[in-house]
Design a protein around this motif. Structure first.
Motif, PDB file in Angstrom:
ATOM      1  N   SER A 165      15.087  -3.962  -0.272  1.00 12.70           N
ATOM      2  CA  SER A 165      14.883  -5.100  -1.177  1.00 12.70           C
ATOM      3  C   SER A 165      15.147  -4.666  -2.615  1.00 12.70           C
ATOM      4  CB  SER A 165      13.456  -5.622  -1.017  1.00 12.70           C
ATOM      5  OG  SER A 165      12.538  -4.629  -1.405  1.00 12.70           O
ATOM      6  N   GLY A 166      14.739  -3.437  -2.976  1.00 12.18           N
ATOM      7  CA  GLY A 166      15.029  -2.940  -4.313  1.00 12.18           C
ATOM      8  C   GLY A 166      16.523  -2.822  -4.543  1.00 12.18           C
ATOM      9  N   ASN A 167      17.228  -2.320  -3.523  1.00  7.93           N
ATOM     10  CA  ASN A 167      18.684  -2.180  -3.647  1.00  7.93           C
ATOM     11  C   ASN A 167      19.364  -3.521  -3.842  1.00  7.93           C
ATOM     12  OD1 ASN A 167      19.651   0.460  -3.649  1.00  7.93           O
ATOM     13  ND2 ASN A 167      19.052   0.732  -1.518  1.00  7.93           N
ATOM     14  N   ILE A 168      18.921  -4.515  -3.051  1.00  5.24           N
ATOM     15  CA  ILE A 168      19.530  -5.846  -3.161  1.00  5.24           C
ATOM     16  C   ILE A 168      19.273  -6.416  -4.551  1.00  5.24           C
ATOM     17  CG2 ILE A 168      19.431  -8.206  -2.270  1.00  5.24           C
ATOM     18  CD1 ILE A 168      18.862  -7.037   0.473  1.00  5.24           C
ATOM     19  N   LEU A 169      18.037  -6.252  -5.025  1.00  5.54           N
ATOM     20  CA  LEU A 169      17.683  -6.750  -6.350  1.00  5.54           C
ATOM     21  C   LEU A 169      18.544  -6.088  -7.423  1.00  5.54           C
ATOM     22  CD1 LEU A 169      15.547  -8.616  -7.645  1.00  5.54           C
ATOM     23  CD2 LEU A 169      14.197  -6.573  -8.074  1.00  5.54           C
ATOM     24  N   LEU A 170      18.713  -4.783  -7.293  1.00  2.95           N
ATOM     25  CA  LEU A 170      19.507  -4.047  -8.277  1.00  2.95           C
ATOM     26  C   LEU A 170      20.954  -4.529  -8.274  1.00  2.95           C
ATOM     27  CD1 LEU A 170      19.272  -1.669 -10.290  1.00  2.95           C
ATOM     28  CD2 LEU A 170      20.189  -0.227  -8.501  1.00  2.95           C
ATOM     29  N   SER A 171      21.501  -4.731  -7.056  1.00  8.11           N
ATOM     30  CA  SER A 171      22.881  -5.199  -6.969  1.00  8.11           C
ATOM     31  C   SER A 171      23.018  -6.567  -7.601  1.00  8.11           C
ATOM     32  CB  SER A 171      23.321  -5.285  -5.511  1.00  8.11           C
ATOM     33  OG  SER A 171      23.531  -4.015  -5.002  1.00  8.11           O
ATOM     34  N   LEU A 172      22.042  -7.447  -7.330  1.00  8.10           N
ATOM     35  CA  LEU A 172      22.103  -8.798  -7.906  1.00  8.10           C
ATOM     36  C   LEU A 172      22.065  -8.722  -9.429  1.00  8.10           C
ATOM     37  CD1 LEU A 172      19.831 -10.823  -5.482  1.00  8.10           C
ATOM     38  CD2 LEU A 172      22.286 -11.086  -5.845  1.00  8.10           C
ATOM     39  N   MET A 173      21.247  -7.804  -9.951  1.00 11.34           N
ATOM     40  CA  MET A 173      21.172  -7.682 -11.402  1.00 11.34           C
ATOM     41  C   MET A 173      22.454  -7.099 -11.967  1.00 11.34           C
ATOM     42  SD  MET A 173      17.276  -6.694 -12.373  1.00 11.34           S
ATOM     43  CE  MET A 173      17.063  -5.310 -11.316  1.00 11.34           C
ATOM     44  N   LYS A 174      23.043  -6.146 -11.232  1.00 11.03           N
ATOM     45  CA  LYS A 174      24.291  -5.556 -11.709  1.00 11.03           C
ATOM     46  C   LYS A 174      25.410  -6.580 -11.725  1.00 11.03           C
ATOM     47  CE  LYS A 174      23.971  -0.639 -10.626  1.00 11.03           C
ATOM     48  NZ  LYS A 174      24.338   0.367  -9.622  1.00 11.03           N
ATOM     49  N   LEU A 175      25.389  -7.481 -10.728  1.00  9.88           N
ATOM     50  CA  LEU A 175      26.419  -8.519 -10.665  1.00  9.88           C
ATOM     51  C   LEU A 175      26.081  -9.692 -11.576  1.00  9.88           C
ATOM     52  CD1 LEU A 175      27.061  -8.489  -6.839  1.00  9.88           C
ATOM     53  CD2 LEU A 175      28.652  -7.797  -8.606  1.00  9.88           C
ATOM     54  N   GLN A 176      24.958  -9.586 -12.277  1.00 10.71           N
ATOM     55  CA  GLN A 176      24.502 -10.610 -13.219  1.00 10.71           C
ATOM     56  C   GLN A 176      24.218 -11.932 -12.541  1.00 10.71           C
ATOM     57  OE1 GLN A 176      27.465 -10.462 -16.293  1.00 10.71           O
ATOM     58  NE2 GLN A 176      26.422  -8.755 -17.281  1.00 10.71           N
ATOM     59  N   ALA A 177      23.879 -11.899 -11.257  1.00  9.26           N
ATOM     60  CA  ALA A 177      23.444 -13.123 -10.583  1.00  9.26           C
ATOM     61  C   ALA A 177      21.975 -13.377 -10.909  1.00  9.26           C
ATOM     62  CB  ALA A 177      23.632 -12.994  -9.074  1.00  9.26           C
ATOM     63  N   LEU A 178      21.262 -12.298 -11.193  1.00 11.59           N
ATOM     64  CA  LEU A 178      19.865 -12.407 -11.599  1.00 11.59           C
ATOM     65  C   LEU A 178      19.751 -11.819 -12.992  1.00 11.59           C
ATOM     66  CD1 LEU A 178      17.567 -11.333  -8.646  1.00 11.59           C
ATOM     67  CD2 LEU A 178      17.598 -13.525  -9.814  1.00 11.59           C
ATOM     68  N   GLU A 179      18.834 -12.349 -13.762  1.00 16.02           N
ATOM     69  CA  GLU A 179      18.669 -11.825 -15.102  1.00 16.02           C
ATOM     70  C   GLU A 179      17.945 -10.485 -15.042  1.00 16.02           C
ATOM     71  OE1 GLU A 179      16.606 -12.991 -19.261  1.00 16.02           O
ATOM     72  OE2 GLU A 179      16.613 -14.523 -17.677  1.00 16.02           O
ATOM     73  N   LEU A 180      18.351  -9.581 -15.924  1.00 12.49           N
ATOM     74  CA  LEU A 180      17.741  -8.255 -15.953  1.00 12.49           C
ATOM     75  C   LEU A 180      16.435  -8.312 -16.727  1.00 12.49           C
ATOM     76  CD1 LEU A 180      18.581  -5.171 -15.328  1.00 12.49           C
ATOM     77  CD2 LEU A 180      19.027  -5.099 -17.752  1.00 12.49           C
ATOM     78  N   THR A 181      15.327  -8.101 -16.025  1.00 10.89           N
ATOM     79  CA  THR A 181      14.050  -8.056 -16.745  1.00 10.89           C
ATOM     80  C   THR A 181      13.381  -6.721 -16.480  1.00 10.89           C
ATOM     81  OG1 THR A 181      12.753  -8.920 -14.934  1.00 10.89           O
ATOM     82  CG2 THR A 181      13.708 -10.538 -16.422  1.00 10.89           C
ATOM     83  N   ARG A 182      12.431  -6.406 -17.323  1.00 14.26           N
ATOM     84  CA  ARG A 182      11.755  -5.128 -17.226  1.00 14.26           C
ATOM     85  C   ARG A 182      11.021  -4.986 -15.891  1.00 14.26           C
ATOM     86  NH1 ARG A 182      10.216  -1.872 -21.617  1.00 14.26           N
ATOM     87  NH2 ARG A 182       8.599  -0.401 -21.001  1.00 14.26           N
ATOM     88  N   ALA A 183      10.335  -6.074 -15.487  1.00 12.63           N
ATOM     89  CA  ALA A 183       9.540  -6.021 -14.258  1.00 12.63           C
ATOM     90  C   ALA A 183      10.444  -5.809 -13.047  1.00 12.63           C
ATOM     91  CB  ALA A 183       8.746  -7.312 -14.104  1.00 12.63           C
ATOM     92  N   ARG A 184      11.562  -6.536 -13.015  1.00 15.91           N
ATOM     93  CA  ARG A 184      12.476  -6.420 -11.876  1.00 15.91           C
ATOM     94  C   ARG A 184      13.054  -5.012 -11.800  1.00 15.91           C
ATOM     95  NH1 ARG A 184      15.508 -12.038 -12.960  1.00 15.91           N
ATOM     96  NH2 ARG A 184      13.927 -13.408 -12.078  1.00 15.91           N
TER      97      ARG A 184
END
Lengths: 460, 422
Positions: A165-184
Motif C-alpha cells: 500500500s505504501g508503494n502504491i501510494l508513493l507511485s500515485l504521488m510520483k505520477l501526481q495523481a495524488l497530492e504530495l502531503t507530509r502525512a502521506r
C-alpha cells in the motif's frame, strides 16, 4: 553467496507461508504436478520481469495487480475448494518482483562458466529448495492445526499488503495523481521500510506456529504416550509423538538455517567496511594542534577526530604517502563525492568506503577525483606536525556527525546541551547556545556585553 | 542389512558393476576436463575484472579502426603511420581521475639500422621527469607502468644515449650490458638486458627522444600505456562500455564519477585529441575469447555424453533387475516395501557413480592439463569446485538411469517370479 539467500528469502518467504496455509485445508495435487507447475510459474514470472518496462506506470500497475491478487487470495480462504490458480499466480508475481531486483544480473560477471557462477547458482537452488521444504513441512503441520492457519494467512498477508500500500501510494504521488502531503509521504516511507523486514516477519510467524504446535501437538502426544498402558496403544502413541517431533525438528532446522543466512547477510556481509579507531584530539588554547610526527609515519592510516565547539565532529587522518621516505599528508576523512563516509586501510591500500575506489597512496593530499579533501596550511615544525584550527574548521560543512556536549548559555549562565538548546547564534567564528528566546535576542543585539574579555579580543 | 546386501551384490557380479563404473567414469572425465578448462579461464577472467588495477592503451583513432586483430596494437602493420602528439601527454594527469593514474609510458615503434643490421626499436620513458600542471617533479615511465619487467644490469637514464636490449635480440647479436652500438651515427650504450615476456624481448628499447630522432618523427608517439587504479567492473560499467550515450543523465554522472576502467578510458580519450583508449584485458582478450566461442560446443558435447551414460546405466540396471527378479520376489514375499527394494538399487547405482566420478575427476584433470598445453601453452590450475559439481552430476545421471528400471519393481508379482513365469 548469502546475498542470494537473503534476496530469495525476502521475496519468497511470505508467499511460501501463505501457500502452505492455503494447501493445509485442501486435497493436494501430486508432487510432480505441483513441482512442475510451480517451477513454470516462477520462470514465467522471472521472464515477464524482463519484458516489463521500468517506468513508474509499470510499478504502479504491478503493485495494484499484486494488491488485488492478494486480497482475492485471502477472500478465497473462506472456501476449501481446490484451485491451482492461486499458487501459480502468487508464485508468478513473486517471480516478477524478484526478477526486477538486481539479483539475477549479478549471477555472473563474465560470459564463461566460473567458480563464482556455480556457487551463486548453487545458493539460488538451495534457497529455493529450503523455501519449498519449509512450505511442505508447514503444510503438514497445519493439517493438524487447521484453525491456526489464519495466523499465517493474516500475518503473511499483512507482511505483503502493508508495504505494498505504501508503494502504491508513493507511485500515485510520483505520477501526481495524488497530492504530495507530509502525512502521506511519512506513511509511505514507514510502510515501505517494512519490506526489508519481510523475511524476518515471515520467520517469526513460522516460529510462532512451531511454538504453538509444540504446545498443542507434541506435548499432549508425549503425555498420551507416557500415560498409555496397553502395549499396542502405547506403541502407536509413541509413533505419533515421534512423527510430530521429527516434523517440528525439521521445520525448526530449516528456520534456523534461514535466520542464520539472512542474519549473516544483514549483519555482516552487506555492511561496508568499518572505520578504524579514532583518536580524539583537543584544540590547545593557541588554536594550533600539535601531534608528534614520528609514530604517524609507519605507513598506516592514523585517524583523528576534533570536536568543534558546536558539537560537530571533524575527522581527519595523517598518512605517510611514500614508502621510502617521510612525506606526510594531512587530509579530512571525507571526499567531495561520497561525503563523510570515510576511508579505510585494506592491506597497503587506502579505500573509499563510499564507492570502493582504491587510492593511489602517493596522490593522497592532492585535491580532486575521489581523493580525500586536503587540510590546508599544515606544516612540520621539528618533530611535530602543526595543524591550525582554521584549517580544520573548513571541514565543518563536510561532516554531519554531531556529538552531544555540554555548553553554557552566555546570557543566563545556564548549563545545557548543544542538541537540546532551542536557539543558537554564530558570532565571531564561535557558536553560542541559548536556553530561551529572550536570552537569544539579548545576545544577538549586544553580543559583546556577554562575552568574557578574552573572547572579545579575538573578535574582529 | 542394507550394507550387507550391497556388499553381496558387488561380490556376486563385479563385472557388471565395473561396467557401470566405467560408463560413469568416461562421462565424468569428459565433463570434469571441460569444466576445468572453462572454469580455470573463467576464474582468471573474473579475477581480472575484479582487480583494482588496469592497463589502458591509448592509440590514434585511425589505427584503432582495425580492432584487437593485432593484439595490443604494437604489432599492427600500420603502426607508426598515425601518431599522437607528445606535447599532449601531460593532459593525462589532468583528467578528473588524475589521482588514480599510477603512471604512463608512451611507445613509438620503428626499424633502425644498428651496426649494419635492421633492428626493431621501441622508444619509451624509463623514469622520465615530466612537468605537469600541479607537480613539476612528476616522474613516470616503464619502471612504474611495467613492474614485471626484469632488467639484468641497470635501467637506462632517459637523458643519455642508453638503451635496454630485449633478451632474444641480445642473444642473437651477443650483446651484453656495457656493449657500445652505433645507431644513426652516434654511440648507444646497452645498460641492461630486458625480460618482459612480451614482444619487447625482440627489440631495442631506448629513450623516446632518441627514437623520435632516429625515425625522424619529432614530438610524436605511437601509443601510450596508462596504468590506473580502478573499481571492479559491474553492470553499470558494462552498459557504459556498450554505449555511453545510451545512459540517462543521472547514471551517466554516476558512471563518470566512479573510477571504472571504462570511465577513466573515456576521460583519457577526451584529454588526448584524436585518440581511442581501451583497457587491456590479458585473459579476457585471448583465452577468454576462445572459451566464449566454444563454450556452447562444450556444453552440448557434455550433455550428449551424460545422456549416453544415463542410457547405459539404465540398460545395465534393467538386465540386473531381470537377473535378480527371483531375489526381488523373495524380498517382496517376506514383506519388504517396494521403496526399500528400489532404495537398494538406487544405493548401488549411487555407489558406482561416486567411484566413477572420483576416478573421472582425476582423469579429467590430466586431460585438462593436456588441453591447456595444446590450446594455450600453459597448464591450467585445478579448481576445487569441479569435484562437487562432477559428483553431483554423476549422481544425477546414475539416479536418472535407475529411475526407469526401478519402476518395474512395483509391477513384479512375487508369486509369478518365484514360479519362474516371468
Amino acid at each position: 553467496m548469502s546475498y542470494y539467500w537473503a534476496s530469495i528469502l525476502s521475496a519468497f518467504l511470505p508467499t511460501t507461508v501463505l501457500l502452505a496455509a492455503h494447501w493445509a485445508v485442501r486435497r493436494p495435487y501430486g508432487p510432480w504436478i505441483t513441482l512442475l507447475s510451480s517451477a513454470a510459474a516462477l520462470l514465467a514470472g522471472i521472464g515477464l520481469s524482463f519484458a516489463l518496462p521500468a517506468g513508474q506506470f509499470a510499478t504502479l500497475g504491478l503493485g495494484i495487480a499484486q494488491f488485488v491478487l492478494l486480497a482475492g487470495f485471502l477472500a478465497w480462504q473462506f472456501t476449501t475448494r481446490r484451485e491451482p490458480f492461486w499458487q501459480i499466480a502468487l508464485l508468478a508475481v513473486a517471480g516478477v518482483l524478484w526478477g526486477r531486483s538486481p539479483a539475477l544480473a549479478s549471477l555472473t560477471t563474465i560470459h564463461v562458466i566460473n567458480t563464482d557462477f556455480i556457487l551463486n547458482l548453487a545458493s539460488v537452488v538451495t534457497a529455493f529448495a529450503a523455501c519449498l521444504l519449509l512450505g511442505w513441512l508447514l503444510c503438514l503441520l497445519l493439517r493438524e492445526l487447521p484453525r491456526w492457519r489464519w495466523l499465517l494467512l493474516l500475518g503473511g498477508g499483512a507482511l505483503q499488503l502493508v508495504p505494498l500500500s505504501g508503494n502504491i501510494l508513493l507511485s500515485l504521488m510520483k505520477l501526481q495523481a495524488l497530492e504530495l502531503t507530509r502525512a502521506r509521504l511519512s506513511f509511505a516511507a514507514k510502510t515501505i521500510d517494512l519490506e526489508s523486514a519481510a523475511a524476518y516477519g515471515a520467520l517469526l510467524l513460522v516460529a510462532l506456529l512451531l511454538a504453538v504446535a509444540a504446545l498443542r501437538l507434541a506435548w499432549p502426544r508425549r503425555r498420551a504416550w507416557q500415560a498409555a498402558q496397553a502395549l499396542i496403544a502405547r506403541r502407536i502413541a509413541l509413533a505419533a509423538y515421534r512423527q510430530t517431533r521429527a516434523l517440528l525438528a525439521g521445520a525448526a532446522l530449516v528456520v534456523l538455517a534461514m535466520v542464520c543466512a539472512q542474519g549473516y547477510w544483514d549483519a555482516v556481509a552487506s555492511r561496508p567496511p568499518a572505520l578504524s579507531a579514532v583518536t580524539r584530539v583537543d584544540m590547545p588554547p593557541d588554536n594550533e594542534l600539535r601531534l608528534t610526527l614520528a609514530p604517524l609515519m609507519d605507513g598506516n592510516l592514523h585517524r583523528f577526530a576534533w570536536v568543534a565547539d558546536d558539537g560537530k565532529v571533524v575527522r581527519f587522518f595523517i598518512i605517510n604517502r611514500l614508502d621510502d621516505r617521510v612525506a606526510p599528508s594531512v587530509v579530512l576523512d571525507a571526499c567531495l563525492l561520497c561525503g563523510d563516509k570515510g576511508y579505510v586501510q585494506q592491506g597497503n591500500q587506502v579505500v573509499c568506503v563510499g564507492c570502493g575506489v582504491h587510492m593511489f597512496k602517493p596522490s593522497i593530499g592532492k585535491p580532486g577525483g575521489c581523493n580525500p579533501v586536503p587540510v590546508e596550511h599544515w606544516r612540520v615544525e621539528g618533530e611535530q606536525i602543526v595543524i591550525p584550527k582554521a584549517s580544520l574548521e573548513t571541514g565543518l560543512q563536510l561532516f554531519s556527525t554531531v556529538l552531544t556536549i555540554e555548553v553554557t548559555d552566555p546570557v543566563s549562565g545556564q548549563k545545557l546541551t548543544n542538541t537540546s538548546a532551542p536557539h543558537r547564534y554564530a558570532y565571531a567564528g564561535k557558536t553560542y547556545f541559548f536556553a530561551d528566546e529572550a536570552a537569544f535576542n539579548a545576545f544577538r543585539d549586544e553580543p559583546e556585553k556577554y562575552l568574557p574579555a578574552a573572547a572579545q579580543g579575538d573578535a574582529p | 542389512m542394507m550394507l550387507r546386501m550391497l556388499r553381496q551384490s558387488w561380490r556376486r557380479n563385479p563385472r557388471r558393476k565395473l561396467l557401470a563404473v566405467a560408463t560413469v567414469f568416461l562421462a565424468a572425465s569428459l565433463l570434469s576436463a571441460l569444466m576445468l578448462v572453462s572454469i580455470g579461464i573463467g576464474d582468471q577472467m573474473a579475477k581480472e575484472m575484479k582487480s583494482y588495477g588496469a592497463n589502458i592503451l591509448l592509440e590514434p583513432a585511425e589505427q584503432a579502426v582495425l580492432p584487437s586483430l593485432f593484439g595490443e596494437g604494437e604489432d599492427n602493420p600500420l603502426a607508426g603511420q598515425s601518431t599522437l602528439q607528445e606535447s599532449e601527454l601531460p593532459n593525462i594527469v589532468d583528467i578528473f581521475w588524475r589521482n588514480n593514474i599510477v603512471g604512463f609510458a608512451p611507445l613509438l615503434n620503428g626499424e633502425v639500422a644498428v651496426d649494419g643490421h635492421s633492428v626493431r626499436v621501441i622508444g619509451t620513458f624509463f623514469d622520465h621527469v615530466l612537468a605537469v600542471a600541479d607537480d613539476p617533479e612528476y616522474r613516470t615511465g616503464q619502471k612504474i607502468v611495467s613492474p614485471y619487467w626484469q632488467v639484468d644490469g641497470a635501467w637506462p637514464d632517459d637523458a643519455r644515449a642508453e638503451a635496454l636490449a630485449g633478451v632474444a635480440l641480445a642473444g642473437r647479436h651477443g650483446w651484453t650490458p656495457g656493449t657500445l652500438l652505433t645507431v644513426d651515427g652516434e654511440a648507444l650504450r646497452i645498460t641492461g638486458i630486458l625480460r618482459s615476456g612480451g614482444e619487447e624481448e625482440e627489440a631495442l628499447v631506448a629513450p623516446l627522444a632518441r627514437v623520435q630522432g632516429w625515425l625522424d618523427r619529432p614530438g610524436r608517439v605511437g601509443s601510450v600505456r596508462v596504468s590506473a587504479l580502478s573499481v571492479p567492473e559491474n553492470d553499470l560499467s558494462r552498459r557504459a562500455i556498450r554505449d555511453p550515450d545510451a545512459l540517462d543523465a543521472e547514471t551517466y554522472d554516476q558512471w563518470y564519477c566512479t573510477a571504472y576502467v571504462s570511465s577513466i578510458a573515456h576521460q583519457l580519450e577526451e584529454a588526448v585529441s584524436g585518440s581511442i583508449a581501451r583497457p587491456i584485458w590479458q585473459v579476457a582478450a585471448s583465452e577468454g575469447a576462445i572459451i566464449e566461442k566454444i563454450q556452447w560446443l562444450l556444453i552440448m558435447a557434455t550433455c550428449a555424453a551424460l545422456i549416453a551414460a544415463a542410457m547405459g546405466i539404465a540398460s545395465l540396471m534393467t538386465s540386473a533387475l531381470i537377473e535378480r527378479a527371483k531375489e526381488i520376489g523373495l524380498m517382496k514375499a517376506l514383506g519388504a516395501h517396494d521403496w526399500r527394494i528400489a532404495l537398494l538399487f538406487y544405493a548401488e547405482a549411487a555407489l558406482n557413480s561416486v567411484v566413477g566420478a572420483v576416478l573421472g575427476c582425476l582423469a579429467g584433470w590430466g586431460l585438462a592439463r593436456a588441453i591447456g598445453w595444446q590450446l594455450f601453452g600453459e597448464a591450467l590450475a585445478f579448481s576445487w569446485i569441479v569435484v562437487p559439481s562432477v559428483l553431483l552430476v554423476s549422481l544425477f545421471i546414475a539416479l536418472a538411469g535407475t529411475w526407469f528400471p526401478a519402476r518395474r519393481i512395483v509391477r513384479l508379482d512375487p508369486a509369478e517370479v518365484l514360479y519362474g513365469r516371468q
